[in-house]
Scaffold this motif. Structure first.
Motif, PDB file in Angstrom:
ATOM      1  N   LYS A  33       5.400  66.429  49.491  1.00 37.09           N
ATOM      2  CA  LYS A  33       5.013  67.811  49.783  1.00 37.09           C
ATOM      3  C   LYS A  33       6.050  68.721  49.154  1.00 37.09           C
ATOM      4  N   GLN A  35       8.457  71.746  48.776  1.00 37.14           N
ATOM      5  CA  GLN A  35       9.091  72.689  49.710  1.00 37.14           C
ATOM      6  C   GLN A  35       9.594  73.936  48.995  1.00 37.14           C
ATOM      7  N   ALA A  36       9.882  73.797  47.719  1.00 43.36           N
ATOM      8  CA  ALA A  36      10.269  74.927  46.867  1.00 43.36           C
ATOM      9  C   ALA A  36      10.063  74.404  45.450  1.00 43.36           C
ATOM     10  N   ILE A  39      11.458  70.982  44.424  1.00 44.28           N
ATOM     11  CA  ILE A  39      12.114  70.394  45.606  1.00 44.28           C
ATOM     12  C   ILE A  39      11.023  69.863  46.536  1.00 44.28           C
ATOM     13  N   TYR A  40      11.093  68.583  46.850  1.00 45.47           N
ATOM     14  CA  TYR A  40      10.009  67.910  47.566  1.00 45.47           C
ATOM     15  C   TYR A  40      10.484  67.165  48.797  1.00 45.47           C
ATOM     16  N   SER A  41       9.618  67.151  49.822  1.00 46.03           N
ATOM     17  CA  SER A  41       9.760  66.170  50.889  1.00 46.03           C
ATOM     18  C   SER A  41       9.032  64.911  50.463  1.00 46.03           C
ATOM     19  N   PHE A 139      21.115  67.273  41.903  1.00 41.62           N
ATOM     20  CA  PHE A 139      20.404  68.534  41.728  1.00 41.62           C
ATOM     21  C   PHE A 139      20.685  69.085  40.337  1.00 41.62           C
ATOM     22  N   ASP A 141      19.385  72.453  38.226  1.00 42.11           N
ATOM     23  CA  ASP A 141      18.596  73.672  38.401  1.00 42.11           C
ATOM     24  C   ASP A 141      17.803  73.948  37.124  1.00 42.11           C
ATOM     25  N   GLU A 142      16.776  73.137  36.892  1.00 47.63           N
ATOM     26  CA  GLU A 142      15.885  73.284  35.735  1.00 47.63           C
ATOM     27  C   GLU A 142      15.333  74.698  35.673  1.00 47.63           C
ATOM     28  N   ARG A 153      13.955  69.362  40.624  1.00 46.09           N
ATOM     29  CA  ARG A 153      15.351  69.825  40.648  1.00 46.09           C
ATOM     30  C   ARG A 153      16.203  68.886  41.509  1.00 46.09           C
ATOM     31  N   GLU A 154      15.737  68.562  42.714  1.00 44.41           N
ATOM     32  CA  GLU A 154      16.461  67.585  43.530  1.00 44.41           C
ATOM     33  C   GLU A 154      15.818  66.233  43.272  1.00 44.41           C
TER      34      GLU A 154
END
Lengths: 433, 433
Positions: A33, A35-36, A39-41, A139, A141-142, A153-154
């Motif tokens: 999912k 999240q930003a 950035i994923y869960s 991380f 920061d693409e 990114r993460e």
């Protein structure tokens, strides 16, 4: 695992934001999912795949004597000032200050910190060679994160670092890791092409990238078709592998390429691993010197070795799917078997389903039992989507005759057989538990 | 594992910065290395302990039907603006901006993000109850990080979140986790006192803290001495446990305390776990509503359940050490057995050592074989320091008679016996592999 107790939020429709197949399939099968941006869960199904990949890579790292440790996500800037990369790294490095205005960053890679750990503790050639690795979130920061976790990114990476007293030792370490990489990808059930590569910002003079062949790859690969036929016994022979032609577009030279047109493969590739020998770059900058046999202080020879674990999940899906969903290589499938009880209200269906579920669980096979009250069509779609290598389907009519249907996800071949034969057949065909 | 290939940078002297015993022992035994205030690398020995604890907790979470997922370290601020905690959390929250000036933070806890995952996917009472957990690194920017990893800034936590349709269900979930916590601590080989607690910033009306009794604890505990005698069968009976008196200093009331002086224990405690029922606080603020049986939209009832995994390592050392080093509970010991070859130049010593090493490895026992050329005194000191529950010591004289010495770390009892008997005895006394 009972599906009724699990958390598997699947989607019927392809989400609009999905630009590539793996991104769409990972969202639809409830693996991740967002999240930003970037950035994923990792939802339960996705995390299981990640862990399976991790464990295979860990096994192969340990097998060549690499030792696991874990560095923190947050790093102080001082180590990067020593190496000169604090300012060089650019905006991809996520920098910040703590409450006391100390400069920190979320580690994009770990050459500096591992060099610091090394120099604080190892002073003699007697303690070499060493290979230290970690599996940790990074991380970067693409500027434009995209394609789901493919360019996030993460991201989760296995990063290993070798330390040797001299160049000859460093090359032995490099070759050992090259082999461990080929073994890892073989054990993951994927075939890769290792291409000679530029060292880019890391610097040094020996480097290979490992690519999974897939249409959406960012580089074009030119390679000997032997790589497509790569048998397990070939994996061991590094020197032979290294003589095979393989280059990405930036290095390919049609004039120098020794392959005839029908020996040459040209495909897109997704980079999932990268190994470097960079010599004494960091040890000189960061004062990581050791005593050699003659008592001279010499800078330690280093190499670094990365595998993009989270990216691998997407790359493997790119190479293993059909129009119904994911077709997992058995080795990393989150569940090896799905049991589809098509009628949970029917006593016989539930009795047979429970029997099979309990028996597979007692054999420590990772099994998902669909005990929900959804209708058959939806169940078929969900389990094709999440890609368990085997399905065991229990419907009224077959159950009344003590029969079940087994289905092989990759070939879609089905067979109606007794419970005992079904279990024997599925278990017998599983190489991995 | 061969010690010559391992990375175990032990220190002879207590480092000056160590203010508490566990901090000193973790630095001396090469478990951790500080990278910045309150930020540590976990060296191989430390990481093994962390993983052992993780696995025991994971087992107990899965056993009560909790499902593992993994949320990212970096979170967007928007979820915290919804809950109102973005500004309330204060300077302990590490906030930063990315290259596009988006507000991000390193997650100090995950109520907001898990509520977001829940509300995006679960809409009906039919999908409840659910319990989702993760084991992930968190960051809290403590004003004065100290005591090593006991009060660090980047720390590993297991955090679980329960979702129920109503209060009665939430209390069942709460009690299930209370039991899972008691089982987890039992399996970790530590005894804890669960005390009723204030909910602090999280808010709600039911909460317990789990403390390990240790001299350097930050709270004072007042509790029924029955907790000191807590037998395994008592663990299961939550209702009985909850009737026992136990309170931290902030809640203890001498007038209300029903215990006589000789029933009451007063000790310092280290908080290693905390469970909360906080009801509908976040579901109302963040619009996490589900349909109940009657078709009404109701806010989901939530609880959160934390265990400080990295902190547990230190707390367990505080409760399990002597003047020679760490005395690991067998369950979490990084190596269950140390083999000390006192004379690697001696053929017989090496032959017996190799034999024992291979045999223990084939039984999947985690064993460290000290094959270095250090002298005996140093080897004794190192293996006492790192606290393997059993040592098998092979010296010239005994080896010449086909004998070895076994030593039990906790009691320091030794015995000189044959290789076969030594293996049988050590393996027979190990409950955990």
């Amino acid at each position: 695992m009972l599906l009724s107790q699990y958390f598997l939020p699947t989607l019927k429709e392809q989400p609009l934001e999905a630009q590539i197949v793996s991104h769409g399939l990972m969202l639809r099968s409830g693996m991740i999912k967002q999240q930003a941006a970037g950035i994923y869960s990792w939802l339960p199904l996705g995390l299981k795949v990640l862990k399976n990949i991790e464990n295979i890579i860990r096994f192969n790292m340990n097998a060549v004597g690499a030792v696991e440790l874990l560095m923190p996500c947050v790093q102080p800037s001082n180590l990067w000032l020593e190496s000169g990369r604090f300012n060089d790294y650019g905006k991809e490095m996520l920098k910040f200050q703590d409450r006391h205005d100390n400069n920190l960053l979320f580690g994009p890679t770990n050459e500096e910190m591992i060099t610091d750990i090394f120099r604080s503790n190892i002073k003699s050639y007697k303690d070499l060679p060493k290979n230290l690795y970690q599996i940790q979130w990074k991380f970067r920061d693409e500027i434009r994160p995209r394609f789901g976790i493919m360019r996030g990114r993460e991201f989760l990476m296995k990063d290993a670092y070798s330390f040797d007293i001299d160049y000859a030792g460093a090359i032995r370490s490099y070759n050992r890791m090259y082999t461990a990489y080929m073994h890892s990808f073989r054990d993951l059930g994927v075939s890769v092409v290792p291409v000679a590569a530029d060292n880019g910002v890391i610097g040094g003079d020996l480097s290979h990238e490992f690519h999974i062949v897939a249409d959406i790859g960012e580089s074009t690969l030119y390679y000997d078709k032997v790589f497509n036929l790569l048998a397990e016994d070939l994996v061991g022979d590094i020197e032979e592998l290294k003589t095979l032609y393989a280059a990405a577009d930036d290095k390919h030279d049609p004039v120098l390429c020794p392959l005839s047109a029908n020996e040459l493969c040209v495909s897109k590739g997704i980079e999932v691993g990268h190994i470097f020998h960079f010599g004494t770059k960091y040890s000189k900058l960061m004062n990581a010197f050791v005593n050699d046999k003659q008592g001279n202080l010499v800078p330690v020879e280093m190499g670094s070795y990365g595998i993009g674990i989270s990216r691998l999940v997407a790359a493997i899906i790119e190479a293993n799917h059909d129009d119904r969903g994911i077709v997992w290589p058995e080795e990393i499938a989150p569940f090896k078997v799905s049991i589809l009880n098509l009628n949970i209200a029917d006593t016989k269906c539930s009795e047979l389903s429970n029997l099979i579920y309990n028996q597979l669980q007692s054999m420590h096979i990772d099994v998902l039992y669909d005990n929900t009250d959804e209708r058959a069509g939806i169940k078929f779609a969900i389990h094709d989507l999440i890609g368990s290598p085997w399905q065991i389907i229990i419907g009224n009519k077959n159950a009344a005759n003590d029969l079940v249907e087994i289905k092989h996800r990759a070939t879609a071949e089905t067979e109606i057989i007794s419970v005992d034969v079904a279990i024997k057949k599925v278990v017998g065909n599983l190489n991995v538990r």
